[in-house]
Enzyme design. Sequence first.
Site, PDB file in Angstrom:
ATOM      1  N   GLU A 213      -0.084 -17.573  -8.868  1.00  0.00           N
ATOM      2  CA  GLU A 213       0.768 -16.706  -9.678  1.00  0.00           C
ATOM      3  C   GLU A 213       2.257 -16.898  -9.380  1.00  0.00           C
ATOM      4  O   GLU A 213       3.080 -16.111  -9.823  1.00  0.00           O
ATOM      5  CB  GLU A 213       0.364 -15.250  -9.444  1.00  0.00           C
ATOM      6  CG  GLU A 213      -1.034 -14.963  -9.927  1.00  0.00           C
ATOM      7  CD  GLU A 213      -1.463 -13.532  -9.686  1.00  0.00           C
ATOM      8  OE1 GLU A 213      -0.681 -12.738  -9.111  1.00  0.00           O
ATOM      9  OE2 GLU A 213      -2.579 -13.185 -10.090  1.00  0.00           O
TER      10      GLU A 213
ATOM     11  N   CYS B  73      -5.893  -6.595  -7.026  1.00  0.00           N
ATOM     12  CA  CYS B  73      -5.682  -6.030  -5.687  1.00  0.00           C
ATOM     13  C   CYS B  73      -5.042  -7.052  -4.752  1.00  0.00           C
ATOM     14  O   CYS B  73      -4.423  -6.671  -3.756  1.00  0.00           O
ATOM     15  CB  CYS B  73      -6.991  -5.493  -5.112  1.00  0.00           C
ATOM     16  SG  CYS B  73      -8.359  -6.667  -5.153  1.00  0.00           S
ATOM     17  N   HIS B  74      -5.144  -8.342  -5.091  1.00  0.00           N
ATOM     18  CA  HIS B  74      -4.493  -9.371  -4.273  1.00  0.00           C
ATOM     19  C   HIS B  74      -2.968  -9.237  -4.313  1.00  0.00           C
ATOM     20  O   HIS B  74      -2.282  -9.774  -3.449  1.00  0.00           O
ATOM     21  CB  HIS B  74      -4.931 -10.773  -4.710  1.00  0.00           C
ATOM     22  CG  HIS B  74      -4.618 -11.091  -6.142  1.00  0.00           C
ATOM     23  ND1 HIS B  74      -5.430 -10.686  -7.189  1.00  0.00           N
ATOM     24  CD2 HIS B  74      -3.580 -11.750  -6.708  1.00  0.00           C
ATOM     25  CE1 HIS B  74      -4.909 -11.097  -8.322  1.00  0.00           C
ATOM     26  NE2 HIS B  74      -3.777 -11.747  -8.060  1.00  0.00           N
TER      27      HIS B  74
ATOM     28  N   TYR C  82       0.856  -1.189   0.000  1.00  0.00           N
ATOM     29  CA  TYR C  82       0.000   0.000   0.000  1.00  0.00           C
ATOM     30  C   TYR C  82       0.892   1.239   0.000  1.00  0.00           C
ATOM     31  O   TYR C  82       0.606   2.216  -0.685  1.00  0.00           O
ATOM     32  CB  TYR C  82      -0.920   0.019   1.222  1.00  0.00           C
ATOM     33  CG  TYR C  82      -1.832  -1.190   1.321  1.00  0.00           C
ATOM     34  CD1 TYR C  82      -2.800  -1.450   0.359  1.00  0.00           C
ATOM     35  CD2 TYR C  82      -1.735  -2.072   2.399  1.00  0.00           C
ATOM     36  CE1 TYR C  82      -3.631  -2.561   0.455  1.00  0.00           C
ATOM     37  CE2 TYR C  82      -2.573  -3.175   2.503  1.00  0.00           C
ATOM     38  CZ  TYR C  82      -3.520  -3.416   1.529  1.00  0.00           C
ATOM     39  OH  TYR C  82      -4.337  -4.511   1.630  1.00  0.00           O
TER      40      TYR C  82
ATOM     41  N   ASN D 130     -12.042  -2.073  -4.709  1.00  0.00           N
ATOM     42  CA  ASN D 130     -11.831  -2.464  -6.107  1.00  0.00           C
ATOM     43  C   ASN D 130     -13.033  -3.281  -6.589  1.00  0.00           C
ATOM     44  O   ASN D 130     -13.287  -4.367  -6.070  1.00  0.00           O
ATOM     45  CB  ASN D 130     -10.544  -3.292  -6.210  1.00  0.00           C
ATOM     46  CG  ASN D 130     -10.310  -3.858  -7.590  1.00  0.00           C
ATOM     47  OD1 ASN D 130     -10.915  -3.446  -8.562  1.00  0.00           O
ATOM     48  ND2 ASN D 130      -9.416  -4.830  -7.653  1.00  0.00           N
TER      49      ASN D 130
END
Length: 151
Positions: free
Chosen positions: A144, A116-117, A87, A108
């Site tokens: 990912e 946003c993850h 952030y 979001n």
Amino acid sequence: MSMIAVETQFGRLGVEETDGAITRLVWNGRNEGPATPLLQEAAAQLTAYDQGQLDAFDLPYHVDGSEFQRQVCDLMYAIPLGETRTYGDIAKELGQPPQPVGQACGANPIPVIIPCHRVLSANGLGGFSGDGGVETKVALLRHERAAGLLI
């Protein structure tokens, strides 16, 4: 407004289109209205992502929110697969404090597509507004190949 539902390992994701742009992603979505070419493309990209065959979404989107909310979403959209930001990183880039960035991430409307993850707190995972909360955030990051960042 039309929505298409896509079965993924993260649940049934509903992608909504309004006026030629993706405007929302929800868990437990359902097919509503015509399956437009854009929704079909969104479904194909989500399926490819789910199968580990897509590194970046390429879909037109529109975030209905403040200019700040749109800026945060644009910066999140640009985070490459397998990478994360904090952030604070995003706040610094925008010249704002981290707390409003965290609030914008939590608001979001298009999670997964606008990733946003991939945004973490300075000393932990932070939150996740999608179905399953932080557990889903961790599952997305593992998918990912960013799980090494979680140790």
